[in-house]
Design an enzyme around this catalytic site. Sequence first.
Site, PDB file in Angstrom:
ATOM      1  N   ASP A 206      -8.440   9.458 -26.125  1.00  0.00           N
ATOM      2  CA  ASP A 206      -8.544  10.318 -27.310  1.00  0.00           C
ATOM      3  C   ASP A 206      -7.992   9.637 -28.569  1.00  0.00           C
ATOM      4  O   ASP A 206      -8.318  10.029 -29.678  1.00  0.00           O
ATOM      5  CB  ASP A 206      -7.769  11.614 -27.066  1.00  0.00           C
ATOM      6  CG  ASP A 206      -8.048  12.209 -25.694  1.00  0.00           C
ATOM      7  OD1 ASP A 206      -8.687  13.257 -25.620  1.00  0.00           O
ATOM      8  OD2 ASP A 206      -7.630  11.597 -24.686  1.00  0.00           O
ATOM      9  N   PHE A 207      -7.121   8.642 -28.404  1.00  0.00           N
ATOM     10  CA  PHE A 207      -6.501   7.979 -29.559  1.00  0.00           C
ATOM     11  C   PHE A 207      -7.411   6.908 -30.174  1.00  0.00           C
ATOM     12  O   PHE A 207      -7.022   6.232 -31.116  1.00  0.00           O
ATOM     13  CB  PHE A 207      -5.172   7.307 -29.171  1.00  0.00           C
ATOM     14  CG  PHE A 207      -4.145   8.241 -28.587  1.00  0.00           C
ATOM     15  CD1 PHE A 207      -4.293   9.629 -28.645  1.00  0.00           C
ATOM     16  CD2 PHE A 207      -3.004   7.727 -27.960  1.00  0.00           C
ATOM     17  CE1 PHE A 207      -3.337  10.481 -28.087  1.00  0.00           C
ATOM     18  CE2 PHE A 207      -2.050   8.580 -27.417  1.00  0.00           C
ATOM     19  CZ  PHE A 207      -2.217   9.951 -27.474  1.00  0.00           C
TER      20      PHE A 207
ATOM     21  N   GLU B  35      -2.615   1.749 -33.023  1.00  0.00           N
ATOM     22  CA  GLU B  35      -3.755   1.253 -32.245  1.00  0.00           C
ATOM     23  C   GLU B  35      -4.561   0.247 -33.050  1.00  0.00           C
ATOM     24  O   GLU B  35      -5.080  -0.724 -32.504  1.00  0.00           O
ATOM     25  CB  GLU B  35      -4.633   2.428 -31.792  1.00  0.00           C
ATOM     26  CG  GLU B  35      -4.081   3.221 -30.619  1.00  0.00           C
ATOM     27  CD  GLU B  35      -2.948   4.172 -30.988  1.00  0.00           C
ATOM     28  OE1 GLU B  35      -2.668   4.325 -32.197  1.00  0.00           O
ATOM     29  OE2 GLU B  35      -2.338   4.754 -30.077  1.00  0.00           O
TER      30      GLU B  35
ATOM     31  N   GLU C  32       0.979   0.780 -25.328  1.00  0.00           N
ATOM     32  CA  GLU C  32       2.142   1.636 -25.555  1.00  0.00           C
ATOM     33  C   GLU C  32       2.772   2.023 -24.209  1.00  0.00           C
ATOM     34  O   GLU C  32       2.090   2.541 -23.323  1.00  0.00           O
ATOM     35  CB  GLU C  32       1.698   2.895 -26.320  1.00  0.00           C
ATOM     36  CG  GLU C  32       1.306   2.577 -27.763  1.00  0.00           C
ATOM     37  CD  GLU C  32       0.318   3.572 -28.369  1.00  0.00           C
ATOM     38  OE1 GLU C  32      -0.104   4.505 -27.665  1.00  0.00           O
ATOM     39  OE2 GLU C  32      -0.050   3.387 -29.540  1.00  0.00           O
TER      40      GLU C  32
ATOM     41  N   HIS D 188      -5.929  15.317 -25.684  1.00  0.00           N
ATOM     42  CA  HIS D 188      -5.429  14.444 -24.607  1.00  0.00           C
ATOM     43  C   HIS D 188      -6.192  14.657 -23.305  1.00  0.00           C
ATOM     44  O   HIS D 188      -5.680  14.325 -22.237  1.00  0.00           O
ATOM     45  CB  HIS D 188      -3.943  14.705 -24.347  1.00  0.00           C
ATOM     46  CG  HIS D 188      -3.041  14.383 -25.491  1.00  0.00           C
ATOM     47  ND1 HIS D 188      -2.901  15.203 -26.580  1.00  0.00           N
ATOM     48  CD2 HIS D 188      -2.240  13.312 -25.731  1.00  0.00           C
ATOM     49  CE1 HIS D 188      -2.039  14.668 -27.435  1.00  0.00           C
ATOM     50  NE2 HIS D 188      -1.639  13.519 -26.949  1.00  0.00           N
TER      51      HIS D 188
ATOM     52  N   PHE E  92      -4.166   7.136 -24.258  1.00  0.00           N
ATOM     53  CA  PHE E  92      -5.159   8.181 -24.028  1.00  0.00           C
ATOM     54  C   PHE E  92      -6.424   7.750 -24.766  1.00  0.00           C
ATOM     55  O   PHE E  92      -6.333   7.334 -25.920  1.00  0.00           O
ATOM     56  CB  PHE E  92      -4.698   9.534 -24.601  1.00  0.00           C
ATOM     57  CG  PHE E  92      -3.564  10.169 -23.859  1.00  0.00           C
ATOM     58  CD1 PHE E  92      -3.791  11.187 -22.929  1.00  0.00           C
ATOM     59  CD2 PHE E  92      -2.259   9.760 -24.087  1.00  0.00           C
ATOM     60  CE1 PHE E  92      -2.739  11.775 -22.243  1.00  0.00           C
ATOM     61  CE2 PHE E  92      -1.202  10.347 -23.391  1.00  0.00           C
ATOM     62  CZ  PHE E  92      -1.438  11.363 -22.469  1.00  0.00           C
TER      63      PHE E  92
END
Lengths: 87, 341
Positions: free
Chosen positions: B95-96, B70, B39, B139, B93
Amino acid sequence: MSDTTDRVAVTADGEWTADVDEEEGIVVNWFASEGASVSEGDTLCEIQVEKVSIDILAPTDGTIAEIARREDDEFTIGDTLAWIESG
Amino acid sequence: MAQQEPQRTIERELTMSRAMVEAIGHEMRENDDVFYMGEDVADYGGIFDSTEGLLDEFGYDRIMDVPISETAYLGAAVGAAQSGMRPIAELMFVDFFGVAMDQIYNQMAKNTYMSGGSVNVPMVLTAAVGGTYNDAAQHSQTLYGTFAHLPGMKVVVPSTAYDAKGLMHNAIRDDDPVVYMFHKRLMGIGWMPAPTGPKTPVPEDDYTIPFGSADVKREGSDVTIVTLGLHVHRALEAAESLAEDGISAEVIDLRTLVPLDTETVVDSVRTTGSLVVVDEDYRSFGVTGEIVASVADEALDDLDAVERVALPDVPIPYARPMEDEVIPDTDDIETAVQELE
């Protein structure tokens, strides 16, 4: 004070100035230090104006004699960022 | 000319992001099978500069912006890798990762095994990790332990530009999936100033750093501090300060979690007798516990004192004073060492 005739200024200037409204910026990163030998076109430092990063290239072959604006220092467009001693 | 090159490479310093990009660009020039997807990696150059400038040289076919799914693009990367390409796919990130957990945990990490070795998955999953800049609980995580826990993936965490380049070359050339976790604050971005340390001299030529080789970033004789990523620099700062009090701290940068170089850590602990593990991930079930247990397995008799410094098991707060409180800082490391003595 010292003889500056063989010194070339590295200035915060270039075609990019046409794209920005701000007059001032900040030095983000230096990739060479005083005393380092550089070639014309080498990336010397990264500056930031209006949150946009710009690479400043060596205008000539030589040795970095003095860094005038260090990391985190502010500058006005056209200021001398460093001096290169040619040769 | 050949004589001049080595001299000039010593003089040049790079930020960690530029070192990563240099390795990626080199591999893409050498091998048409290498491409990058993620991204905002094309026109934007990666929101943490992980692909800055690559679009100009390689174009949209090889530096690909992807839709915000994702699952879709990490699945595509796994498929491309199994078909013989060498994709690098980026999680903007870390976190994703949750929305693509099946693609990462069950497909990327296991397909080599599940296919009986008839396919392998030579891809690199790059991911921005870490906090310290007030981006809140979704994040700011590192999730080192989450990725290192599951078999099938190698896990790389560079702390300097020199290491970042060598480890990236190795990651792209590796025939197995590699998770390459870069800490945002080490990248050298204008709006997120890096500490002193990650910007280092970097050779212009390619070189590899083998996985599973921890690096002693500072030698010492009284205590062994084991850490990774951003906290290598915080530990080095703590060691500098401890030296003024007469405490000699050795700082070991793990550089990769999988494979894990326990030998370097154990050798150091045999000399110092004391171990402090510092991690920016949660305390429970993570890097700190794993390192302490690994050392105990090998050298329990040499282990006189142990401390671990990590995030408490709480979501990372947004508010600056609260985030600063939970993420270990230099003082926390110093205190942990002093409490050993």
